[in-house]
Scaffold this active site. Structure first.
Site, PDB file in Angstrom:
ATOM      1  N   ASP A   1     -46.184  58.977  16.104  1.00 17.99           N
ATOM      2  CA  ASP A   1     -45.462  60.238  15.910  1.00 17.99           C
ATOM      3  C   ASP A   1     -44.066  60.186  16.529  1.00 17.99           C
ATOM      4  OD1 ASP A   1     -46.844  62.306  14.526  1.00 17.99           O
ATOM      5  OD2 ASP A   1     -48.251  62.512  16.204  1.00 17.99           O
TER       6      ASP A   1
ATOM      7  N   LYS B   1     -53.969  62.645   5.798  1.00 17.66           N
ATOM      8  CA  LYS B   1     -53.525  61.426   6.486  1.00 17.66           C
ATOM      9  C   LYS B   1     -54.565  60.324   6.306  1.00 17.66           C
ATOM     10  CE  LYS B   1     -50.587  63.922   9.696  1.00 17.66           C
ATOM     11  NZ  LYS B   1     -50.437  64.659  10.946  1.00 17.66           N
TER      12      LYS B   1
ATOM     13  N   GLN C   1     -53.240  65.384  16.514  1.00 21.93           N
ATOM     14  CA  GLN C   1     -52.667  66.473  15.720  1.00 21.93           C
ATOM     15  C   GLN C   1     -52.322  67.659  16.627  1.00 21.93           C
ATOM     16  OE1 GLN C   1     -52.011  66.177  12.422  1.00 21.93           O
ATOM     17  NE2 GLN C   1     -51.166  68.224  12.284  1.00 21.93           N
TER      18      GLN C   1
HETATM   19  N1  GUN Z   1     -48.419  69.065  13.698  1.00 17.44           N
HETATM   20  C1  GUN Z   1     -47.480  69.393  12.777  1.00 17.44           C
HETATM   21  N2  GUN Z   1     -46.770  68.297  12.434  1.00 17.44           N
HETATM   22  C2  GUN Z   1     -47.256  67.267  13.151  1.00 17.44           C
HETATM   23  C3  GUN Z   1     -46.942  65.885  13.222  1.00 17.44           C
HETATM   24  O1  GUN Z   1     -46.032  65.375  12.563  1.00 17.44           O
HETATM   25  N3  GUN Z   1     -47.698  65.157  14.074  1.00 17.44           N
HETATM   26  C4  GUN Z   1     -48.680  65.699  14.827  1.00 17.44           C
HETATM   27  N4  GUN Z   1     -49.345  64.902  15.660  1.00 17.44           N
HETATM   28  N5  GUN Z   1     -49.000  66.979  14.781  1.00 17.44           N
HETATM   29  C5  GUN Z   1     -48.292  67.753  13.949  1.00 17.44           C
END
Ligand code: GUN
Length: 282
Positions: free
Chosen positions: A120, A53, A97
């Site tokens: 998100d 990311k 995350q």
């Molecule tokens: N863990 C797995 N996929 C995601 C996501 O799209 N966003 C976040 N914050 N955590 C994750």
């Protein structure tokens, strides 16, 4: 042999458009969009996602801050960081995350992120907006799936769409986005009876189960479009999706590989949301 739906190529095309939009935004507003990514603990898969990311942000000109906190971080400490990021003028998007360590309530953390910075789209107010078809942010993985379908001119309206998996992150919002595009949507899960009978009806089948090679060729209709959201690590260290790719690709009309299908799109949608957040906060 099915058409390979190339998420890497589509991502590259979308990111290059996005890079221009971000440059224009930064020139007009005097600052780049800013994204904070928070990781608690040292789960290896999460660390890789967070690094990817951060790299993707650099690639398109988004300012990014990564917070790697120890697994022992308390809920109060994490909430205090979120408060600071909510108030930071140079940060427009916040991503914590998941999963978080057991002693931290994911619900409390998600609620603490300001909905305008919730890239998100996990906050209940953003989830509610998606339900109503009037959204600020789209959830990244389901939005990535929709962007792939659109890029390959795969019509959703009137199609039988079957989503396998009902998670809050993928299955449920995926069903809503397909419905929004006028698909006829069925959501399957671990208690679904005669699962293969249902998946065989699908013109568009989305697998989001989290089990390697769960969707086998006998569960797929000839000519179906098969989208694989799974990322599973096998014993030999290789990544594999929820779909038995070798066999299913002989039957499907189009299919996403793992890796290189939905995965890169998820991050691209996050970048789009970060720009949208910055635009909204201007
Ligand atoms: N863990 C797995 N996929 C995601 C996501 O799209 N966003 C976040 N914050 N955590 C994750």
């Amino acid at each position: 042999m099915a058409t390979m739906i190339d998420g890497k190529a589509v991502s590259a095309a979308l990111r290059s458009e996005l890079k221009e939009k971000i440059a224009a935004f930064a020139a007009a507003s005097g600052a780049a969009p800013g994204l904070a990514v928070v990781l608690v603990g040292d789960d290896p898969a999460s660390s890789v996602y967070v690094r990817n990311k951060h790299r993707a942000c650099e690639e398109v000109g988004i300012y990014s801050e990564v917070y790697q906190l120890p697994a022992e971080t308390s809920e109060e400490e994490l909430l205090a960081l979120i408060d600071r990021l909510n108030a930071a003028a140079n940060i427009h998007g916040i991503l914590v995350q998941l999963p978080l360590p057991k002693h931290i309530s994911e619900e409390r953390i998600v609620l603490a992120i300001h909905p305008d910075k919730d890239v998100d789209a996990f906050h209940p107010s953003n989830v509610g907006k998606i339900m109503l078809g009037n959204y600020r942010f789209l959830p990244c993985t389901p939005a990535g799936v929709m962007a792939l379908l659109q890029y390959y001119n795969i019509e959703v309206a009137g199609k039988e769409c079957v989503v396998v998996g009902r998670s809050n992150i993928v299955g449920k919002p995926q069903a809503l986005l397909l419905l929004e595009k006028n698909g006829t949507v069925t959501v399957c899960h671990s208690r679904t009876k005669n699962l293969a009978d249902v998946t065989r009806r699908a013109d568009i089948l989305v697998a989001a189960v989290g089990k390697a090679k769960f969707i086998t060729a006998d569960m797929v209709k000839e000519g179906a479009v098969v989208i694989d959201v799974g990322i599973n690590r096998m014993e030999n260290g290789k990544l594999c999706g929820d779909v038995d790719f070798e066999a299913v690709s002989q039957k499907a009309s189009a299919i996403t590989p793992v890796p290189g299908g939905v995965g890169p799109m998820t991050i691209t949608m996050l970048l789009q949301n970060a720009l949208r957040a910055a635009e909204m906060q201007q």
